[in-house]
Design a protein around this motif. Structure first.
Motif, PDB file in Angstrom:
ATOM      1  N   THR A  39       0.819  -1.202   0.000  1.00 52.92           N
ATOM      2  CA  THR A  39       0.000   0.000   0.000  1.00 52.92           C
ATOM      3  C   THR A  39       0.857   1.257   0.000  1.00 52.92           C
ATOM      4  O   THR A  39       2.033   1.239   0.359  1.00 52.92           O
ATOM      5  N   LYS A  40       0.225   2.322  -0.418  1.00 48.22           N
ATOM      6  CA  LYS A  40       0.818   3.653  -0.360  1.00 48.22           C
ATOM      7  C   LYS A  40      -0.315   4.644  -0.160  1.00 48.22           C
ATOM      8  O   LYS A  40      -1.481   4.336  -0.403  1.00 48.22           O
ATOM      9  N   SER A  41       0.036   5.825   0.277  1.00 50.56           N
ATOM     10  CA  SER A  41      -0.963   6.860   0.483  1.00 50.56           C
ATOM     11  C   SER A  41      -1.603   7.249  -0.852  1.00 50.56           C
ATOM     12  O   SER A  41      -0.919   7.337  -1.878  1.00 50.56           O
ATOM     13  N   PHE A  42      -2.901   7.501  -0.814  1.00 50.90           N
ATOM     14  CA  PHE A  42      -3.607   7.881  -2.045  1.00 50.90           C
ATOM     15  C   PHE A  42      -3.128   9.223  -2.584  1.00 50.90           C
ATOM     16  O   PHE A  42      -3.303   9.519  -3.763  1.00 50.90           O
ATOM     17  N   ILE A  43      -2.513  10.062  -1.745  1.00 51.02           N
ATOM     18  CA  ILE A  43      -2.033  11.356  -2.236  1.00 51.02           C
ATOM     19  C   ILE A  43      -0.651  11.253  -2.887  1.00 51.02           C
ATOM     20  O   ILE A  43      -0.183  12.196  -3.486  1.00 51.02           O
ATOM     21  N   ASP A  44      -0.040  10.094  -2.781  1.00 49.30           N
ATOM     22  CA  ASP A  44       1.268   9.869  -3.380  1.00 49.30           C
ATOM     23  C   ASP A  44       1.074   9.284  -4.772  1.00 49.30           C
ATOM     24  O   ASP A  44       0.623   8.152  -4.920  1.00 49.30           O
ATOM     25  N   SER A  45       1.419  10.049  -5.782  1.00 50.33           N
ATOM     26  CA  SER A  45       1.194   9.588  -7.155  1.00 50.33           C
ATOM     27  C   SER A  45       2.319   8.695  -7.672  1.00 50.33           C
ATOM     28  O   SER A  45       2.217   8.149  -8.760  1.00 50.33           O
ATOM     29  N   HIS A  46       3.373   8.518  -6.901  1.00 47.55           N
ATOM     30  CA  HIS A  46       4.494   7.678  -7.322  1.00 47.55           C
ATOM     31  C   HIS A  46       4.146   6.214  -7.075  1.00 47.55           C
ATOM     32  O   HIS A  46       4.012   5.798  -5.946  1.00 47.55           O
ATOM     33  N   ASP A  47       4.009   5.457  -8.147  1.00 50.02           N
ATOM     34  CA  ASP A  47       3.612   4.063  -7.941  1.00 50.02           C
ATOM     35  C   ASP A  47       4.457   3.054  -8.703  1.00 50.02           C
ATOM     36  O   ASP A  47       4.215   1.856  -8.613  1.00 50.02           O
ATOM     37  N   ARG A  48       5.450   3.493  -9.418  1.00 45.55           N
ATOM     38  CA  ARG A  48       6.264   2.556 -10.190  1.00 45.55           C
ATOM     39  C   ARG A  48       6.959   1.538  -9.281  1.00 45.55           C
ATOM     40  O   ARG A  48       6.954   0.345  -9.558  1.00 45.55           O
ATOM     41  N   ALA A  49       7.551   1.987  -8.190  1.00 53.39           N
ATOM     42  CA  ALA A  49       8.298   1.085  -7.303  1.00 53.39           C
ATOM     43  C   ALA A  49       7.384   0.040  -6.663  1.00 53.39           C
ATOM     44  O   ALA A  49       7.698  -1.155  -6.667  1.00 53.39           O
ATOM     45  N   ILE A  50       6.254   0.476  -6.128  1.00 51.49           N
ATOM     46  CA  ILE A  50       5.373  -0.481  -5.450  1.00 51.49           C
ATOM     47  C   ILE A  50       4.772  -1.462  -6.456  1.00 51.49           C
ATOM     48  O   ILE A  50       4.575  -2.640  -6.137  1.00 51.49           O
ATOM     49  N   GLU A  51       4.520  -1.021  -7.668  1.00 50.92           N
ATOM     50  CA  GLU A  51       4.018  -1.937  -8.688  1.00 50.92           C
ATOM     51  C   GLU A  51       5.091  -2.945  -9.093  1.00 50.92           C
ATOM     52  O   GLU A  51       4.788  -4.119  -9.340  1.00 50.92           O
ATOM     53  N   THR A  52       6.339  -2.508  -9.130  1.00 54.59           N
ATOM     54  CA  THR A  52       7.444  -3.424  -9.429  1.00 54.59           C
ATOM     55  C   THR A  52       7.576  -4.472  -8.334  1.00 54.59           C
ATOM     56  O   THR A  52       7.750  -5.669  -8.618  1.00 54.59           O
TER      57      THR A  52
END
Length: 138
Positions: A13-26
């Motif tokens: 999970t990550k905060s919904f206000i954090d638009s950076h998602d490449r790392a967590i998706e990887t």
């Protein structure tokens, strides 16, 4: 003979206000490729993380921080885990973690901290080991 060990279940999970998602998706793909079941969400409140973790019966929670606030959010997640009597559910954090944030994160109960560039093999083995330990699987 087929291995009967249950597949590790992981919440990322990550905060919904954090638009950076490449790392967590990887990370999610690497864990999935290692035969883990992965639930991937954005959360609004730290308590949402615990609610989903309990609903999904996960073995490990991984939280990504790319925009700060990691100590406070982690402390709130840990407090909610303890309030819900699952304080032993392993919590891993990763992302942009400043060196001076590590001691309070460890003090809060974080089992592992990954910074950008951590080898995926290390991340996968950490999640596997924490999951097996949580479920009491040798």
């Amino acid at each position: 003979m087929q291995d009967r060990k249950p597949r590790p279940r992981v919440l990322l999970t990550k905060s919904f206000i954090d638009s950076h998602d490449r790392a967590i998706e990887t990370i999610a793909l690497a864990l999935r490729d290692a035969a883990m079941e992965v639930v991937l969400i954005d959360y609004e409140q730290p308590e949402d993380v615990v609610n989903v973790a309990l609903q999904e019966d996960v073995d490990v929670i991984g939280v990504s921080f790319m925009s700060g606030g990691q100590v406070e959010a982690t402390q709130k997640i840990v407090a909610e885990l303890e309030r819900r009597d699952v304080g032993d559910l392993p919590l891993v954090v990763g992302g942009i973690i400043r060196p001076f944030d590590e001691p309070p994160l460890i003090e809060a109960g974080v089992k592992s901290i990954f910074r950008g560039g951590a080898p995926l093999s290390e991340v996968v083995s950490t999640f596997e080991n924490l999951s097996q330990s949580y479920r009491g699987i040798p």
